[in-house]
Write a protein that holds these residues in place. Structure first.
Motif, PDB file in Angstrom:
ATOM      1  N   LYS A 104      43.296 -24.822  42.150  1.00  9.89           N
ATOM      2  CA  LYS A 104      44.965 -24.342  41.976  1.00  9.89           C
ATOM      3  C   LYS A 104      45.007 -23.781  40.672  1.00  9.89           C
ATOM      4  CE  LYS A 104      45.607 -29.005  42.372  1.00  9.89           C
ATOM      5  NZ  LYS A 104      44.199 -29.467  42.054  1.00  9.89           N
ATOM      6  N   THR A 105      44.532 -24.463  39.542  1.00  3.55           N
ATOM      7  CA  THR A 105      44.622 -23.735  38.191  1.00  3.55           C
ATOM      8  C   THR A 105      44.350 -22.279  38.112  1.00  3.55           C
ATOM      9  OG1 THR A 105      44.828 -26.063  37.035  1.00  3.55           O
ATOM     10  CG2 THR A 105      44.245 -23.961  35.884  1.00  3.55           C
ATOM     11  N   THR A 106      42.983 -22.009  38.521  1.00  5.66           N
ATOM     12  CA  THR A 106      42.653 -20.661  38.736  1.00  5.66           C
ATOM     13  C   THR A 106      43.600 -19.682  39.570  1.00  5.66           C
ATOM     14  OG1 THR A 106      40.436 -21.662  38.758  1.00  5.66           O
ATOM     15  CG2 THR A 106      40.785 -19.026  39.616  1.00  5.66           C
ATOM     16  N   LEU A 107      44.141 -20.232  40.313  1.00  3.91           N
ATOM     17  CA  LEU A 107      45.175 -19.487  41.119  1.00  3.91           C
ATOM     18  C   LEU A 107      46.628 -19.345  40.309  1.00  3.91           C
ATOM     19  CD1 LEU A 107      46.166 -18.170  43.840  1.00  3.91           C
ATOM     20  CD2 LEU A 107      47.155 -20.214  44.426  1.00  3.91           C
ATOM     21  N   ILE A 108      46.924 -20.234  39.598  1.00  4.42           N
ATOM     22  CA  ILE A 108      48.258 -19.898  38.684  1.00  4.42           C
ATOM     23  C   ILE A 108      47.707 -19.221  37.886  1.00  4.42           C
ATOM     24  CG2 ILE A 108      49.438 -21.389  37.030  1.00  4.42           C
ATOM     25  CD1 ILE A 108      50.382 -21.963  39.810  1.00  4.42           C
ATOM     26  N   ARG A 109      46.593 -19.171  37.063  1.00  2.00           N
ATOM     27  CA  ARG A 109      46.221 -18.269  36.042  1.00  2.00           C
ATOM     28  C   ARG A 109      46.262 -17.009  36.498  1.00  2.00           C
ATOM     29  NH1 ARG A 109      44.259 -20.516  31.343  1.00  2.00           N
ATOM     30  NH2 ARG A 109      42.697 -18.758  31.035  1.00  2.00           N
ATOM     31  N   ILE A 110      45.638 -16.713  37.843  1.00  2.00           N
ATOM     32  CA  ILE A 110      45.676 -15.249  38.036  1.00  2.00           C
ATOM     33  C   ILE A 110      47.138 -14.793  38.387  1.00  2.00           C
ATOM     34  CG2 ILE A 110      45.129 -13.827  40.338  1.00  2.00           C
ATOM     35  CD1 ILE A 110      42.481 -15.381  40.343  1.00  2.00           C
ATOM     36  N   LEU A 111      48.036 -15.493  39.029  1.00  2.00           N
ATOM     37  CA  LEU A 111      49.354 -15.050  39.317  1.00  2.00           C
ATOM     38  C   LEU A 111      50.290 -14.808  38.018  1.00  2.00           C
ATOM     39  CD1 LEU A 111      50.079 -17.155  42.472  1.00  2.00           C
ATOM     40  CD2 LEU A 111      49.271 -15.061  42.559  1.00  2.00           C
ATOM     41  N   SER A 112      49.705 -15.552  36.879  1.00  2.00           N
ATOM     42  CA  SER A 112      50.299 -15.190  35.689  1.00  2.00           C
ATOM     43  C   SER A 112      49.478 -14.181  34.664  1.00  2.00           C
ATOM     44  CB  SER A 112      50.678 -16.709  34.840  1.00  2.00           C
ATOM     45  OG  SER A 112      49.306 -17.258  34.750  1.00  2.00           O
ATOM     46  N   THR A 113      48.962 -13.637  35.239  1.00  2.00           N
ATOM     47  CA  THR A 113      48.130 -12.546  34.566  1.00  2.00           C
ATOM     48  C   THR A 113      47.137 -12.935  33.543  1.00  2.00           C
ATOM     49  OG1 THR A 113      49.681 -11.858  32.824  1.00  2.00           O
ATOM     50  CG2 THR A 113      50.060 -10.899  34.919  1.00  2.00           C
ATOM     51  N   LEU A 114      46.834 -14.132  33.255  1.00  2.00           N
ATOM     52  CA  LEU A 114      45.764 -14.687  32.365  1.00  2.00           C
ATOM     53  C   LEU A 114      44.512 -14.721  32.787  1.00  2.00           C
ATOM     54  CD1 LEU A 114      47.853 -18.036  31.274  1.00  2.00           C
ATOM     55  CD2 LEU A 114      47.579 -15.757  30.434  1.00  2.00           C
TER      56      LEU A 114
END
Length: 345
Positions: A64-74
């Motif tokens: 889940k957190t990996t997905l969030i970081r990708i979608l926020s360009t991190l």
């Protein structure tokens, strides 16, 4: 961690941003991410409709957190595409960052500045005029019960207070897409309700929220739709009610006037091919697939002159849905936060 880079307000005090023509604020297709030999995300597809809250559920290590970081360009994905607010995550990261807000799993504020100074500074960095930045900071300090501590250095705040300040910081620029990664972990019930109210207020104003959480109550309270991720893959998605129906349908609960007749009632229904069980609380439980079957059950019992004092229907709880889909037990308390890579695994 807080990231919030929103578009500057126009001369009417409103924010401008691109929006996906499809009516989707977030669209991800085939997202893949490896950490060494570990595949944290394995072809994730995700769609978030504009002006809604998508709850992303999954056990620790689901990705889940990996997905969030990708979608926020991190983080950059190893494969796949994603568009947020009309901007491509890989090709237009600078423009995309001006439409989003992010509250990560760790509270990150400037400890030397006061709570009010933290929020005012972020407002000014977002190009808010000084007066508006101060007013917005004051508003959010009040909403998150931080007014009394507004002038104190953030280093004197408790962990819960820092978390609330971090959440306020992510919202100060009124982002059009807001990522909340387990935002209420460690917060007391009152503060959790304050966060929920602010999220609902933002959505009512047109914002879109992508929420990861391990609190089933939080997901049910806030989410319009749900996506369940396990081992880096989407294993289910739909509305809260839709997933409940998918997992277990409804259960008809009948309270007999004479509990001693429960065995007879079970046998009566069994004779007509309808499975039923007697519960420990003297109820007759009958799985049903529709109103026609419900009517048939009541008709059969009434035809045999069984006395009935109460009838109710129940659907599976979201905890039961989560357990059925993932095979894991849910908890009422969030677990210890992990790093992004650890959380992905």
């Amino acid at each position: 961690m807080t990231t919030q880079i929103a578009p500057a307000p126009n001369d009417r005090g409103q924010h401008t941003s691109r929006s996906a023509g499809s009516g989707h604020a977030v669209e991800a297709r085939g997202i893949v991410k490896h950490f060494g030999a570990t595949k944290a995300l394995d072809g994730v597809d995700l769609t978030v409709r504009q002006g809604t809250v998508l709850g992303v559920l999954g056990p620790n290590g689901a990705g889940k957190t990996t997905l969030i970081r990708i979608l926020s360009t991190l983080l950059k994905p190893d494969a796949g595409t994603a568009v947020v607010g009309g901007y491509d995550v890989l090709r237009q990261p600078k423009q995309l960052r001006r439409t989003i807000g992010l509250t990560g799993q760790y509270a990150s504020v400037d400890e030397l500045l006061s709570g009010a100074e933290n929020l005012y500074l972020i407002g000014r960095l977002l190009d808010l005029p000084a007066k508006r930045a101060k007013a917005r900071a004051t508003e959010l300090l009040e909403r998150f019960s931080l007014t009394e501590a507004a002038g104190r250095p953030a280093k004197t705040y408790s962990g819960g207070m820092r978390r609330r300040l971090d959440l306020a910081a992510s919202m100060i620029g009124r982002p059009r897409v807001l990522y909340l990664d387990e935002p209420t972990t460690g917060l007391d019930p009152r503060t959790r309700n304050e966060v929920w109210e602010e999220v609902q207020r933002m959505v009512a104003d047109g914002a879109t929220v992508l929420l990861t959480t391990q609190y089933m109550e939080e997901a049910e309270q806030l989410a319009t739709d749900l996506t369940v991720i396990d081992h880096g893959r989407v294993i289910a998605d739909g509305t809260v009610d839709g997933l409940k129906q998918q997992v277990g349908g409804r259960t008809l609960q009948v309270r007999p006037a004479r509990p001693a007749e429960l065995p007879e009632m079970v046998h009566c229904l069994a004779d007509h091919g309808i499975p039923a069980t007697a519960t420990d609380t003297d109820l007759l439980a009958v799985p049903i697939t529709g109103d026609k079957q419900l009517t048939a059950v009541i008709g059969l019992l009434g035809g045999r002159s069984f006395g009935i004092t109460g009838i109710d229907t129940a659907v599976p709880s979201l905890d039961e849905v989560f357990l059925a889909l993932t095979g894991l037990q849910t908890t009422s308390l969030a677990t210890t936060p992990q790093s992004a890579e650890e959380s992905a695994r």
